[in-house]
Design a protein around this motif. Sequence first.
Motif, PDB file in Angstrom:
ATOM      1  N   VAL A   1      39.309  50.312  30.691  1.00 37.35           N
ATOM      2  CA  VAL A   1      40.279  49.499  31.435  1.00 37.35           C
ATOM      3  C   VAL A   1      40.857  50.282  32.603  1.00 37.35           C
ATOM      4  O   VAL A   1      40.916  49.797  33.747  1.00 37.35           O
ATOM      5  N   LEU A   2      41.290  51.521  32.350  1.00 39.28           N
ATOM      6  CA  LEU A   2      41.953  52.308  33.401  1.00 39.28           C
ATOM      7  C   LEU A   2      40.994  52.687  34.521  1.00 39.28           C
ATOM      8  O   LEU A   2      41.357  52.643  35.702  1.00 39.28           O
TER       9      LEU A   2
ATOM     10  N   LEU B   1      43.384  59.551  20.961  1.00 36.87           N
ATOM     11  CA  LEU B   1      43.001  58.786  22.143  1.00 36.87           C
ATOM     12  C   LEU B   1      42.343  59.702  23.167  1.00 36.87           C
ATOM     13  O   LEU B   1      41.345  59.337  23.797  1.00 36.87           O
TER      14      LEU B   1
ATOM     15  N   ILE C   1      39.008  58.984  25.338  1.00 37.20           N
ATOM     16  CA  ILE C   1      39.315  58.256  26.567  1.00 37.20           C
ATOM     17  C   ILE C   1      38.595  58.840  27.778  1.00 37.20           C
ATOM     18  O   ILE C   1      38.299  58.135  28.749  1.00 37.20           O
TER      19      ILE C   1
ATOM     20  N   LEU D   1      40.635  51.713  26.322  1.00 37.63           N
ATOM     21  CA  LEU D   1      41.629  52.015  27.351  1.00 37.63           C
ATOM     22  C   LEU D   1      41.009  52.804  28.494  1.00 37.63           C
ATOM     23  O   LEU D   1      41.351  52.585  29.670  1.00 37.63           O
TER      24      LEU D   1
ATOM     25  N   VAL E   1      48.403  58.626  31.705  1.00 38.55           N
ATOM     26  CA  VAL E   1      48.987  57.668  30.771  1.00 38.55           C
ATOM     27  C   VAL E   1      49.712  58.378  29.631  1.00 38.55           C
ATOM     28  O   VAL E   1      50.646  57.826  29.026  1.00 38.55           O
TER      29      VAL E   1
ATOM     30  N   VAL F   1      43.602  58.181  33.148  1.00 38.25           N
ATOM     31  CA  VAL F   1      43.238  58.428  31.750  1.00 38.25           C
ATOM     32  C   VAL F   1      43.993  59.635  31.198  1.00 38.25           C
ATOM     33  O   VAL F   1      44.148  59.771  29.974  1.00 38.25           O
TER      34      VAL F   1
ATOM     35  N   ALA G   1      40.332  52.699  20.534  1.00 42.38           N
ATOM     36  CA  ALA G   1      41.254  52.409  21.629  1.00 42.38           C
ATOM     37  C   ALA G   1      41.027  53.344  22.804  1.00 42.38           C
ATOM     38  O   ALA G   1      41.202  52.960  23.969  1.00 42.38           O
TER      39      ALA G   1
END
Length: 493
Positions: free
Chosen positions: A181-182, A49, A53, A178, A198, A195, A174
Motif C-alpha cells: 500500500v505505502l 511488521l 514490510i 502495508l 510509519v 515503509v 500485514a
Amino acid sequence: MLDGMTTTASTGPGSAPVPSPAISEAPTTDNRHRPLLAVVLGAQFMALLDVFIVNVAAPTIGTELHASGADLQLVIAGYAITYSVLLITGARLGERLGHRRVHLAGLVLFTAASLACGLAQGVTELIVFRLAQGAGSALMIPQVLSLIQRTFTGESRARALGAYTAVLATGAAAGQVLGGVLVSADLFGTGWRPVFLVNVPVGAVLLAVGRRVLPPDPTPGRRQRRGLDLPGLVLLGAAVSLFTVPLVLGQEQDWPLWSWLSLTASAVVFALFCGYESRLARRGGTPLIAPRVLRHPGMGLAVLRILAVMAVNGGFLFALTLHVQGGLGFSALRAGLTFAPTAVVFGLVGLTWRRWPASWQRVLAPAGFWLSALSVAGVGLVLDGGGDGGVLVYVAYAGVGAGLALGFSPTLTGALATVRPEDAADASGLLATVTQLGQLTGVAVFGTLFLNRVESLGAFEAYTSAEALLACMFALAGTAAAAAVSGLVLRRR
C-alpha cells in the motif's frame, strides 16, 4: 507481580494452567492490564511488521539508491541478523536492568533507527540503520513475554498469550500488505521511505503510553543480579551469527563455499557453547540460559514445534510471494492481500482455541500440524498449472492459518504455563530466538528449493513457477507431518 506471581501447573501444552496455592496474590484482571498488553503487543507487532514490510519496497529502494543485489539483501536481512543474534542478550539485560527500562530503551532505539532509515541518503547508511533497528527489536521484544509472564496469571495469562500468538501471524501478513500500500501510494513522492517512517509516530505513541502503564521495575536490591555470562554471550552470538548470515545471504550469492563453512562452524561453536554452559552450571555459576529452563517439562517439545511452525510459515510465505509476484504477475498490493486469509484465521484460532472442548486440548497441536500439512499441499495442488486457484485456494490458505495457529498457540502456552518468574527472561529469550531462527531457516531452505526448481525448469513463467511451488509445498507438508509425528514420539518418552 515480580515477587508474588502465582505459579501454575499444567498437564500438557493444550491443558489449562492450574493455580498453585504456594504463593498468593490478588488475581489480575484483563481490564486492569489491557493498556499494558496493548503497548507490549503493539511493539511486538511493529517489530514483526518491519521484518516483512521492506520486502515489497526492495525494488524501489534498489532503483532510487542505486543498490546492488547484495546491498538489497543486507537491507532486508541486516535487521534479522542483529535481531536474532542479540535476542538472548536482550532477555538477560531485561532481567538485570528491569524489563520496563530495557523495553522502553529498545523502543527508543527502534523508533530513532526507523526515522534514520526513512531519511537515509545512501544504501550504506540504510544498511547501518537497519542493523540498529534489529538491535532495538532485540532489546524490546524479549521483554514482551517476560512482562506477560510476570503480570498475568491463570486464564488471564492464557488469553494474553493467545493475543501474542495472533500478533505473530498478523504482523507477517500485514507487513506485506502495508508495504504494498505505502509503496504504491508514493506519498508526496517519497517512494519507499514511508515503509520506515510509519514506525515513527507509532513508536512515539507506544513510548508515551508505555511510560505510564508498564509496571515499575523492582528496586536494585530486589532485582535478580545474575551475571551476564559474557563468554556464553560471545559463544552464542557467534554461533547464531555463523548460522544466520549464510542463511540470509547464501541464496543471493549462489551458496558459495564460505556459506557452507559458516554453517558447519556454527554447529561447532554451538557445541562449545553447550559444553561451556554445562561446566559453568556444575561449578555453581550463572549460565546464560538456566539448565532448569531447558529441562522444563515440555520445553524440548516446544522448541521443536515452534521451529517447525515458523519454518513452515516462513517457507510458505516466501515461496508463495515469489510465485504470485514472479510467476502470476500480481502487484505488490495484490500479493500482500493474498495472505490475508491465512493471517486472519491464524489470529482467530489463536484467540479462541482455549474455549474449545476440553477433550480436544491435548491433541490440538499435533492435529494442527496435520492440518497444515494437508493445507499447504492443497495450495500447491490448487495452483498447479499456473492458474489462480479460484475459491479453493482461499480455503487452503485458511487451512494453513488454522493449522499453524494450532501448532503454535497451545505449544507456546503450555511451555510457559509453569515457568517460574525468575526464569521468565531465559524462557522468553530462548523461545523468541527459536522463533526467529525457525523463520530464517524456512525462508532459506524452502526458498532455495523453490528457486532452484524454477531454474532447473527454465524461464520464470506461470507454469514453471507453479511446478516449482508444488514441489516446495510438498516439502513443507512433509516438514509439518514430521513435526506432528516427532511430537507424539517425544511426548510418549
